[in-house]
Write a protein that holds these residues in place. Sequence first.
Motif, PDB file in Angstrom:
ATOM      1  N   ALA A  32     -87.191 -12.776 -52.347  1.00 36.03           N
ATOM      2  CA  ALA A  32     -86.474 -14.004 -52.002  1.00 36.03           C
ATOM      3  C   ALA A  32     -85.037 -13.718 -51.565  1.00 36.03           C
ATOM      4  CB  ALA A  32     -86.481 -14.963 -53.184  1.00 36.03           C
ATOM      5  N   ASP A  36     -86.109 -15.254 -48.326  1.00 41.03           N
ATOM      6  CA  ASP A  36     -86.276 -16.699 -48.579  1.00 41.03           C
ATOM      7  C   ASP A  36     -85.378 -17.117 -49.742  1.00 41.03           C
ATOM      8  OD1 ASP A  36     -87.183 -19.311 -48.735  1.00 41.03           O
ATOM      9  OD2 ASP A  36     -89.290 -18.801 -49.046  1.00 41.03           O
ATOM     10  N   SER A  58     -92.043 -16.941 -53.167  1.00 42.29           N
ATOM     11  CA  SER A  58     -92.081 -17.502 -51.816  1.00 42.29           C
ATOM     12  C   SER A  58     -93.501 -17.405 -51.273  1.00 42.29           C
ATOM     13  CB  SER A  58     -91.130 -16.696 -50.927  1.00 42.29           C
ATOM     14  OG  SER A  58     -91.328 -17.004 -49.562  1.00 42.29           O
ATOM     15  N   TRP A  60     -94.148 -16.756 -48.326  1.00 45.53           N
ATOM     16  CA  TRP A  60     -94.132 -15.596 -47.433  1.00 45.53           C
ATOM     17  C   TRP A  60     -94.282 -14.294 -48.219  1.00 45.53           C
ATOM     18  CZ3 TRP A  60     -95.584 -17.303 -43.181  1.00 45.53           C
ATOM     19  CH2 TRP A  60     -95.188 -18.559 -42.754  1.00 45.53           C
TER      20      TRP A  60
END
Length: 150
Positions: A32, A36, A58, A60
Amino acid sequence: MPSLYLEDFEPGQRFTGSTRVRIDDERIKAFAAEFDPQPFHLDALAASATFFGGLAASGWHTAAVTMRLLVDSEFKPVGGIVGAGFDELRWPRPVRPGDELHVESEVLEVRPSKSRPDQGLVKVRTNTLNQHGEVVQTSVGNLVVPRRPA
């Protein structure tokens, strides 16, 4: 398991992964921080006051772990896992510290390319599951796969 050409795939085939990846709070925060940086991915206390009610990875991050698990799974197209795009990508439940992820894939469709006779597309659904068998990510991707040489 040997690598598979387009002709080796058929709808309904299933592939599993024996590799599991454990997600801890440090991995969540490290990913993160770089990719993110939102409070619910970076700080457990701040995350407790959000929609997630606690630290969550996240999506992702989950997608990146899924890619690694897919590469390590039984799913082995010739030339590697080459994506042509997704029809669907969903995160139905958050990944939490302590979750242990694994993947299961199913071939949905196989079709030769009309413009490139040496390849085709395999549509595959990949589910990423936690240690309780709960789906934390589902995707439907289209992969470019070579045809068997004549």
